[in-house]
Each structure stands twice: as C-alpha cells, then as structure tokens.
Scaffold this motif. Structure first.
Motif, PDB file in Angstrom:
ATOM      1  N   CYS A  24      -8.679  -5.797   2.318  1.00 59.79           N
ATOM      2  CA  CYS A  24      -9.188  -5.760   0.956  1.00 59.79           C
ATOM      3  C   CYS A  24      -9.162  -4.084   0.654  1.00 59.79           C
ATOM      4  O   CYS A  24      -9.042  -3.832  -0.517  1.00 59.79           O
ATOM      5  CB  CYS A  24     -10.711  -6.239   0.840  1.00 59.79           C
ATOM      6  N   LEU A  25      -9.584  -3.376   1.359  1.00 55.88           N
ATOM      7  CA  LEU A  25      -9.648  -1.801   1.136  1.00 55.88           C
ATOM      8  C   LEU A  25      -8.242  -1.502   0.852  1.00 55.88           C
ATOM      9  O   LEU A  25      -8.357  -0.613  -0.428  1.00 55.88           O
ATOM     10  CB  LEU A  25     -10.015  -1.175   2.450  1.00 55.88           C
ATOM     11  N   THR A  26      -7.271  -2.097   1.149  1.00 55.04           N
ATOM     12  CA  THR A  26      -5.773  -1.529   0.859  1.00 55.04           C
ATOM     13  C   THR A  26      -5.700  -2.055  -0.612  1.00 55.04           C
ATOM     14  O   THR A  26      -5.262  -1.707  -1.434  1.00 55.04           O
ATOM     15  CB  THR A  26      -4.510  -2.356   1.702  1.00 55.04           C
ATOM     16  N   GLY A  27      -6.183  -3.302  -0.820  1.00 57.33           N
ATOM     17  CA  GLY A  27      -6.084  -3.790  -2.226  1.00 57.33           C
ATOM     18  C   GLY A  27      -6.589  -2.731  -3.241  1.00 57.33           C
ATOM     19  O   GLY A  27      -6.181  -2.706  -4.399  1.00 57.33           O
ATOM     20  N   GLY A  42       2.669   5.691  -7.199  1.00 58.37           N
ATOM     21  CA  GLY A  42       3.617   4.519  -6.755  1.00 58.37           C
ATOM     22  C   GLY A  42       4.186   4.796  -5.115  1.00 58.37           C
ATOM     23  O   GLY A  42       4.063   4.034  -4.259  1.00 58.37           O
ATOM     24  N   VAL A  43       4.874   6.062  -5.345  1.00 57.29           N
ATOM     25  CA  VAL A  43       5.622   6.396  -4.049  1.00 57.29           C
ATOM     26  C   VAL A  43       4.738   6.574  -2.679  1.00 57.29           C
ATOM     27  O   VAL A  43       4.795   6.242  -1.817  1.00 57.29           O
ATOM     28  CB  VAL A  43       6.259   7.648  -4.306  1.00 57.29           C
ATOM     29  N   ILE A  44       3.613   7.266  -3.248  1.00 59.51           N
ATOM     30  CA  ILE A  44       2.457   7.582  -2.173  1.00 59.51           C
ATOM     31  C   ILE A  44       2.063   6.203  -1.479  1.00 59.51           C
ATOM     32  O   ILE A  44       1.888   6.001  -0.299  1.00 59.51           O
ATOM     33  CB  ILE A  44       1.323   8.495  -2.807  1.00 59.51           C
ATOM     34  N   LEU A  45       1.569   5.059  -2.490  1.00 52.48           N
ATOM     35  CA  LEU A  45       1.223   4.029  -2.173  1.00 52.48           C
ATOM     36  C   LEU A  45       2.181   3.179  -1.235  1.00 52.48           C
ATOM     37  O   LEU A  45       1.712   2.542  -0.391  1.00 52.48           O
ATOM     38  CB  LEU A  45       0.588   3.362  -3.567  1.00 52.48           C
ATOM     39  N   LEU A  46       3.431   3.188  -1.684  1.00 53.48           N
ATOM     40  CA  LEU A  46       4.357   2.602  -0.898  1.00 53.48           C
ATOM     41  C   LEU A  46       4.166   3.117   0.491  1.00 53.48           C
ATOM     42  O   LEU A  46       4.694   2.149   1.367  1.00 53.48           O
ATOM     43  CB  LEU A  46       5.572   2.833  -1.431  1.00 53.48           C
ATOM     44  N   ALA A  47       4.296   4.115   0.548  1.00 51.04           N
ATOM     45  CA  ALA A  47       4.049   4.872   2.236  1.00 51.04           C
ATOM     46  C   ALA A  47       2.854   4.424   2.631  1.00 51.04           C
ATOM     47  O   ALA A  47       3.107   3.975   4.044  1.00 51.04           O
ATOM     48  CB  ALA A  47       4.285   6.471   2.129  1.00 51.04           C
ATOM     49  N   LEU A  48       1.671   4.196   2.108  1.00 54.77           N
ATOM     50  CA  LEU A  48       0.502   3.632   2.845  1.00 54.77           C
ATOM     51  C   LEU A  48       0.732   2.227   2.967  1.00 54.77           C
ATOM     52  O   LEU A  48       0.196   1.750   4.197  1.00 54.77           O
ATOM     53  CB  LEU A  48      -0.605   3.569   1.823  1.00 54.77           C
ATOM     54  N   LEU A  49       1.283   1.418   2.149  1.00 54.46           N
ATOM     55  CA  LEU A  49       1.507  -0.001   2.318  1.00 54.46           C
ATOM     56  C   LEU A  49       2.397  -0.210   3.620  1.00 54.46           C
ATOM     57  O   LEU A  49       2.228  -1.090   4.348  1.00 54.46           O
ATOM     58  CB  LEU A  49       1.895  -0.556   1.243  1.00 54.46           C
ATOM     59  N   GLY A  50       3.366   0.791   3.711  1.00 54.78           N
ATOM     60  CA  GLY A  50       4.174   0.526   4.865  1.00 54.78           C
ATOM     61  C   GLY A  50       3.596   0.742   6.223  1.00 54.78           C
ATOM     62  O   GLY A  50       4.071   0.038   7.264  1.00 54.78           O
ATOM     63  N   ARG A  51       2.635   1.518   6.056  1.00 63.19           N
ATOM     64  CA  ARG A  51       1.994   1.822   7.588  1.00 63.19           C
ATOM     65  C   ARG A  51       0.947   0.946   7.795  1.00 63.19           C
ATOM     66  O   ARG A  51       0.375   0.613   8.922  1.00 63.19           O
ATOM     67  CB  ARG A  51       1.162   3.226   7.129  1.00 63.19           C
TER      68      ARG A  51
END
Length: 387
Positions: free
Chosen positions: A209-212, A378-387
């Motif tokens: 949820c925090l990632t969301g 968006g690019v920053i969050l794609l990296a976060l989501l990948g981790r």
C-alpha cells in the motif's frame, strides 16, 4: 454478481460531475471572458475535494449501509450543481465555485461508497474488466455529458442545463439497484475516529500500500492536461465547433476505448507498470503537441490520443486499488478514498502547475510542464517499482 459493465456504469454520476468540471466548466468560463489562468485556479479549487475529501470517507464505512450513502450523496450533488449553474456569472463566481465544490465533495463520497461496495463482491479475475467499464462511465460518460452542456449552452439557459444535469446524476445511480446487498458496517458512528481509523492505519502501512501511495501521489500519471484542453482551442487556431466535438464526443470515444483496453491489460500484466507506462506515454503526447505546429490537426490528434491513454491509466489505477484493498477489508471505502485522494492531489497540483506554465510561457509552457513532470517522476518510480 451483475455483469462487469453494470458494475462499472454505476460510477456514471461521478464521471458526469467530474467531466463537467474538467471540460464543460473551462469552456463556459472562457466564453464568459475569464482568462485561462484564472479558469485553472477555479478548476483546481472545485476539484480540491478529490484530495481532502478523504477526511470524510470514514463516514462511508460506519453506521449506515453503503447503499444509503450512495443515494444521499447523489441527491446532494444534484442539488448543488443545479444551484451552481443557476448563479454562474462573472460577478458571482464565489458562490458558484462554492456550490460546485460541494457537488464535487458529494461525488467524492459517492465514489468511495460505490467503490467500497464494489470491492466487497468483485473477485480478482474481474477487477480489470470492472475497472475498464468504470472508466467508460467515468471518462466517456463525463465527456458525453460535457458535450451536451457545451452544445446546449448557446441555445438554452444555464439554469435548465443545471436541472438536466441534476436529473441525470440521480438517474445514473440506478445500476446500484442490481448490486448484491452491501454488508453491514463493522463500526458505529462513534467509532469513526477510533476503531475505523485504527483499522485504516493498519491496512495502509503495508509495503504494497505504501508503494501504491508513492505511485498515486507523484505527477507521473496525473494526465492533468485533460482538465484544460477545452480552453486551448484559440491557441491551436481551432474553431469552437471543433473544440466542442473533440473534447466531447471525440474524447468520450477515445477515453472509453482506452479504458476498455487498459482494463483488459490490467487482468494480464502488472498493474503498477501499466499505470506508470501509461502516464509516461501521455507525457510524450503532450511534448509532441508542444513542439508540433499549433494547428487544428495537432489539437484534434493530440487531444484524442492523450485522452485515450488517460482512459487506460485510470483503468490501471482502479484495478490496482481494488487489488491492494482486497475483498475483506472493513474500511474499503476509506482505503480506496485515500488512494483516490492521492492521485487526485497529483491532478489538482498539476492542473495548477499547468496553468502557471500557460500564464508565463503560453500553451507550449503548459504542455511542457505537464509532460516533463510526468516523465521525470515516472522514470524514478519505475526504478522503485522494479526494486
């Protein structure tokens, strides 16, 4: 369980009011001679309950059933929007803005009640389909309603348009009559700020949820330029007639197609990646519009493409929200309201930022502000989501 399209279309009243704020209201205000940067400020103010309205969402999880809350909030919104159009004029913008703000707040609470109710009975295998149809009603229905308002405004009084909108808002709640009976709330009214808030905190502090929240609060997929397209016609040398049809019927069709495709994809791919990549695609569209010749062709193609992508983004958002909440949460309305508040906060501040870009650098500044903010985050969050 009703068919997915019935469940999704229950959100139509919300789409009608939000669509009016996004598309028809800027059109009406610019025709009254109000500058676009001031229109952006009014739009951001009216839309603000989509951010802070979550403070009242615990009401939807306590006391009465969600069916009762759906009808109470619908009637409130219908009365307020009819009153706002009755007084809409340059000299009474304060009163009109206040009534529109109350209508928006009522619809935010309505959305929480309907979404929490939907989360109770929708299995994961149908969340993408329901989300797709939800956004057909939200974006497509809102665009068609705005088309009707903008087409009728030169011919009949705004007070009659307000009455018509009020009737449509109430009638749009009828699909909830086919929903399974909602569960009785686990909390009494006196427990709103005790047990209900504790349950919300416990459910919201998980890593998922925090990632969301990180995804929804960022400007990556805010697609906020849709709030101002109807006021950009003069900047792209586009006639009023073309603006009305493109931002009305054209956007209704493109957003609906995008929502259905996005809902289909949300049942098959990662909903987080779909949400972010959709936002980045919309930002690329805005940047292309900024540097393309400012012609009617650019306006038509850019607005339709941007709105189609927005439909897919919102379908991904809804499906991801249902996934994070699950079917057993006693505070589903509050959780979904928090998610909606997060993404709508991004829409509100990006609408304001886009308006500032227009004020200082014209329509190109507006589009570049919208696009660059989305790509970077968006690019920053794609990296976060990948981790």
């Amino acid at each position: 369980i009703p068919p997915a399209w019935v469940v999704g279309l229950a959100i139509f009243p919300f789409g009608l009011v939000i669509g009016f704020t996004i598309t028809a209201l800027p059109f009406l205000l610019t025709n009254l001679g109000i500058p676009l940067y001031e229109v952006a400020g009014v739009s951001a103010t009216v839309m603000s309950p989509t951010f802070w309205g979550f403070l009242l969402q615990p009401l939807m999880d306590t006391g009465l059933t969600r069916r009762v809350y759906c009808w109470l909030t619908t009637i409130s919104a219908a009365v307020c929007i009819a009153g706002a159009l009755l007084v809409l004029a340059p000299g009474r913008m304060g009163l009109a803005t206040g009534l529109l703000l109350l209508a928006e707040l009522s619809m935010v609470l309505f959305s929480g009640a309907v979404s929490g109710w939907t989360a109770e009975f929708t299995p994961d295998s149908l969340r993408g389909s329901v989300s797709g149809w939800t956004n057909v009603a939200n974006l497509g229905g809102g665009a068609l309603g705005s088309l009707a308002v903008m087409s009728l405004a030169p011919h009949i009084g705004l007070h009659w348009i307000g009455v018509g909108l009020g009737v449509c808002i109430v009638a749009g709640t009828l699909p909830t009559m086919l929903f399974p009976d909602p569960g009785q709330s686990s909390f009494h009214f006196r427990e709103i700020f005790t047990h209900a808030m504790k349950a919300t905190w416990k459910a919201s502090k998980t890593k998922e949820c925090l990632t969301g929240f990180a995804l929804f609060l960022a400007p990556a997929s805010a697609v906020a330029a849709i709030n101002l397209f109807s006021g950009m016609g003069p900047d792209f040398h586009t006639s009023e007639h073309v603006v009305v049809w493109v931002t009305g019927a054209g956007c209704a069709i493109s957003a609906s197609v995008g929502a259905l495709l996005g809902g289909y994809a949300a049942n098959r791919v990662s909903r987080g990646y779909l949400y972010l990549l959709g936002g980045i695609s919309a930002s690329c569209c805005a940047i292309v519009m900024a540097f393309s010749p400012h012609t009617s062709t650019t306006f038509v193609c850019g607005v339709l493409a941007y709105n189609g992508i927005a439909g897919a983004v919102y379908a991904a958002f809804n499906a991801l929200g249902y996934q994070l909440v699950g079917q057993k949460s006693p505070v589903a309305s509050t959780q979904l309201g928090l998610f909606a508040a997060s993404t709508n906060a991004a829409i509100v501040y990006m609408t304001w930022a886009d308006g500032q870009g227009y004020k200082h650098f014209g329509v190109r500044g507006l589009l570049l502000t919208d696009g660059l903010a989305s790509i970077v985050s968006g690019v920053i969050l794609l990296a976060l989501l990948g981790r």
